[in-house]
Motif scaffolding. Sequence first.
Motif, PDB file in Angstrom:
ATOM      1  N   GLY A 265     -21.029   8.506-105.556  1.00 58.12           N
ATOM      2  CA  GLY A 265     -20.010   8.990-106.538  1.00 58.12           C
ATOM      3  C   GLY A 265     -19.799  10.316-106.282  1.00 58.12           C
ATOM      4  O   GLY A 265     -20.201  10.968-105.326  1.00 58.12           O
ATOM      5  N   LEU A 266     -19.001  11.043-107.057  1.00 52.57           N
ATOM      6  CA  LEU A 266     -18.554  12.307-107.107  1.00 52.57           C
ATOM      7  C   LEU A 266     -18.806  12.915-108.233  1.00 52.57           C
ATOM      8  O   LEU A 266     -18.460  12.431-109.483  1.00 52.57           O
TER       9      LEU A 266
ATOM     10  N   ARG B  60     -13.526  10.665-102.506  1.00 57.14           N
ATOM     11  CA  ARG B  60     -12.150  10.458-103.213  1.00 57.14           C
ATOM     12  C   ARG B  60     -11.235  11.750-102.535  1.00 57.14           C
ATOM     13  O   ARG B  60     -11.612  12.508-102.128  1.00 57.14           O
TER      14      ARG B  60
ATOM     15  N   SER C 164     -20.625   4.178-111.036  1.00 58.27           N
ATOM     16  CA  SER C 164     -20.695   4.742-109.539  1.00 58.27           C
ATOM     17  C   SER C 164     -20.129   3.488-108.317  1.00 58.27           C
ATOM     18  O   SER C 164     -20.327   2.448-109.029  1.00 58.27           O
ATOM     19  N   CYS C 165     -19.695   3.869-107.670  1.00 54.56           N
ATOM     20  CA  CYS C 165     -19.042   2.641-106.640  1.00 54.56           C
ATOM     21  C   CYS C 165     -20.065   2.653-105.391  1.00 54.56           C
ATOM     22  O   CYS C 165     -21.076   3.501-105.364  1.00 54.56           O
TER      23      CYS C 165
ATOM     24  N   ARG D  85     -20.507  15.245-103.451  1.00 54.20           N
ATOM     25  CA  ARG D  85     -20.526  13.675-103.187  1.00 54.20           C
ATOM     26  C   ARG D  85     -22.083  13.263-103.062  1.00 54.20           C
ATOM     27  O   ARG D  85     -22.962  13.774-102.380  1.00 54.20           O
ATOM     28  N   TRP D  86     -22.534  12.418-103.861  1.00 54.69           N
ATOM     29  CA  TRP D  86     -23.732  11.913-103.859  1.00 54.69           C
ATOM     30  C   TRP D  86     -23.696  10.326-103.477  1.00 54.69           C
ATOM     31  O   TRP D  86     -22.993   9.662-103.855  1.00 54.69           O
TER      32      TRP D  86
END
Lengths: 240, 330
Positions: free
Chosen positions: A171-172, B305, B298-299, A156-157
């Motif tokens: 994001g992942l 998640r 990207s969120c 996870r960044w």
Amino acid sequence: MSRLSSCLGAALVAGAALGAAPASADIDDWTEVPEFHPSPENFGIELRIGMYRPEGLGDEFFSGNYFGGDVGPHLSLQFHYYPFQVPYLGLFGIGASLGWSQWDTLRPGGGAVDTERNVFELLVLQPMVLWRFDTLAREVGIPIVLTPKIGWDFARWLTSPGTPANPSPAGLSMGFRFSGKVSLELDFIEPRAARQLDEAWGINHSELFVEFYYSMAGEILAGELPVSGWGWAAGLGFTF
Amino acid sequence: MRPTTLCSFLLAGLAASTLAAPASAQGIQVTVRSMTSRTRVQLVDFATQMATPINFAECESATIGFRFSMVDRNRTQLAFFFGSMCEQASVRNDVTNTSCTDLELSYAIDLRTQVDVDIPVSSLLDCTQGMSGVRTIYVLALNDPTSEVGAAGQNASFPMAFDFQGPTEPSGFTARNGQSGTSVSWQATTDRVQRYDAFLVPGGCDASGNLTTDAFDDPDNPTVSPYTTFEGTATSGTISFPSGSAEGSTFAVTVRAIDNAGNTGTVAEPVCVTLITIDTFWSAYCGTADAPEACSSSCAAGPARSGAPAPWALLALAAALGLTRRRRSR
């Protein structure tokens, strides 16, 4: 009658002498060291500190403009479970890791413009399979243990600030991680204390270790941020 | 002793004990049940409740719920005074006492030993802006509105601290352009400051940096609500821009002090700031023509998640099974 009495007396004396013999043998055995039975060795835990370089983000990441001046400390904790123990090969098991890294820098301001703290952060969950090759320590007496690991990183960044439209992008990224660990078991320093630790707490071995690894996070699945790179970690481990 | 004498003696003793009851009454106890402008509603002693001075806004609009206890049953009226020496019977005995002033508050207590009364603060204090100090309020229990003050102990007094002076305007207020927010700083006021309120008005300035909002036309009464607060005596901080603000957005920014009584001060001279793009790693990484797909996919930072925890659940289950097996083998 007197002869009979004499015979009985002799028999009693002989019997007493025979009966006393085993007692004198026990007294002679006091120097014998009781056999040590180690407790089951099913788990391991590692407290780790090190560095990680997400080289997939390019040279710009490590340039002096951004995070080149930051070490980016990496802290992590790993937990292992060894359900299988194979003679002369060692322990086979699964594990999980939780790690954290952060880089930050101050973007210069001036005049009417603010100085901004620019941060990039990684939080990595990693399930893994591992092989604890401890044959050297158990069979040869060399207190070195080798542990290869293969895991899958859920990285996870997040970074801030991003852009005005997306101030805190996150994001992942996922991918394999390959690791190799070399451990120095500390039992040889004070074997008696190590045994007492096992008897009292069930801790089989304590060790210092160093590990090198490569993460492919973001390299495998399309659309993910490539936070892949090299890293190392050192720390203290226990098996119990 | 003759039986009639004994009976008379017992009756006399019973009558004496009954008559003695009012004489043993204690002084009035005053506690506070609530205050409309404050969130505390529990019954507390006056000193605890009123440790914070009453501010100007409270004086004008708040009421205090008092509970008066241990009132002598023979007294039917509570009357209120302020000044000094009001505990003496002089008030109702036609003895002039110029230091004791009638507040013209009177409540029938209906022969109860406890009475709850809600009193407007403005009935106890003169709500004149700029004043501060402590006023001692006296409560006297009377037989009736025209009678004398009763026995000693049928009175009570309590102090009311008040502060109707708002803090001064923070001087030297500055704010700078930024991407995620603006850094603001100012010089401390000389008042006992509880916190600073910060105001941020999107679109409150034009592109040239001129103030266009009228929210601060009355600097003592801004027409917008505080955007954020800085607790304590801080003289600098960062005000984050609202999420979704576009590059080039302008904001009018200012602060005001709130003193420990809750009085609001005058806002500082508003400053205009602009949301600009700072050269950060992300802007450099994603600013190129061949930017990676992750830059657009990207969120914003939020919860992870849902796929991540699943391996942990399996590992925890495996560990639990292993521990169970290990215990059995021992």
